[in-house]
Design a protein around this motif. Structure first.
Motif, mmCIF file in Angstrom:
data_model
loop_
_atom_site.group_PDB
_atom_site.id
_atom_site.type_symbol
_atom_site.label_atom_id
_atom_site.label_comp_id
_atom_site.label_asym_id
_atom_site.label_seq_id
_atom_site.Cartn_x
_atom_site.Cartn_y
_atom_site.Cartn_z
ATOM 1 N N PHE A 95 18.483 13.845 46.737
ATOM 2 C CA PHE A 95 18.721 13.671 48.172
ATOM 3 C C PHE A 95 20.118 14.146 48.561
ATOM 4 O O PHE A 95 20.304 14.787 49.593
ATOM 5 N N ALA A 96 21.105 13.829 47.733
ATOM 6 C CA ALA A 96 22.481 14.244 48.013
ATOM 7 C C ALA A 96 22.590 15.773 48.037
ATOM 8 O O ALA A 96 23.231 16.349 48.921
ATOM 9 N N ARG A 99 20.996 17.060 51.226
ATOM 10 C CA ARG A 99 21.878 16.891 52.376
ATOM 11 C C ARG A 99 23.015 17.918 52.353
ATOM 12 O O ARG A 99 23.380 18.472 53.383
ATOM 13 N N ALA A 100 23.555 18.158 51.178
ATOM 14 C CA ALA A 100 24.681 19.095 51.055
ATOM 15 C C ALA A 100 24.259 20.538 51.338
ATOM 16 O O ALA A 100 25.012 21.304 51.926
ATOM 17 N N GLY A 102 21.340 21.493 52.949
ATOM 18 C CA GLY A 102 20.402 21.636 54.069
ATOM 19 C C GLY A 102 20.841 22.624 55.117
ATOM 20 O O GLY A 102 20.065 23.474 55.553
#
Length: 142
Positions: A95-96, A99-100, A102
């Motif tokens: 997920f991290a 997000r980074a 995206g």
């Protein structure tokens, strides 16, 4: 289509299990729980919203269930998801990274989005013209 000819829960279940196995070319090894078949299983949380209240489990499963009801999944005899957690994957790290990265991924498509915006005006104009054209039947879309 006449509503009396709609699929019922039993037909939908058969299509999803045995029908899916046949479509995958593995009629004898998939789509049922029996000795010699692959150990693929999905365990559902009957306390989830889609099964509350639990009136007709098959109908609720076949016609109304969502992935939110999935508790655990076994594939080939090995647990892949247990109590809503993916096994063998560091979900917070995935997920991290998503997000980074995206924004970078979305920006790769900026040119295509710009072309789409240019085309949208002519598509909308054509749609509006088509909707205004009398075709001899009453329209419900407006």
């Amino acid at each position: 289509l006449d509503y009396e000819r709609w699929l019922g829960a039993a037909e939908a279940w058969t299509m999803a299990t045995a029908g899916g196995a046949a479509a995958a070319g593995a009629r004898d090894g998939l789509g049922r729980i029996a000795p010699g078949c692959r150990a693929d299983l999905v365990l559902l949380d009957l306390d989830s919203l889609v099964f509350t209240p639990l009136n007709d489990p098959l109908r609720q499963l076949a016609l109304g269930s969502t992935t939110s009801a999935v508790d655990s999944v076994m594939v080939g005899g090995e647990w892949r998801l247990r109590e809503g957690r993916v096994l063998g994957v560091d979900e917070p790290a995935v997920f991290a990274e998503g997000r980074a990265r995206g924004g970078e991924i979305v920006h790769r498509h900026d040119d295509a989005f710009a072309i789409g915006e240019e085309l949208l005006a002519s598509v909308r104009a054509g749609w509006l013209e088509a909707m205004a054209t009398d075709v001899g039947v009453e329209r419900k879309l407006r």
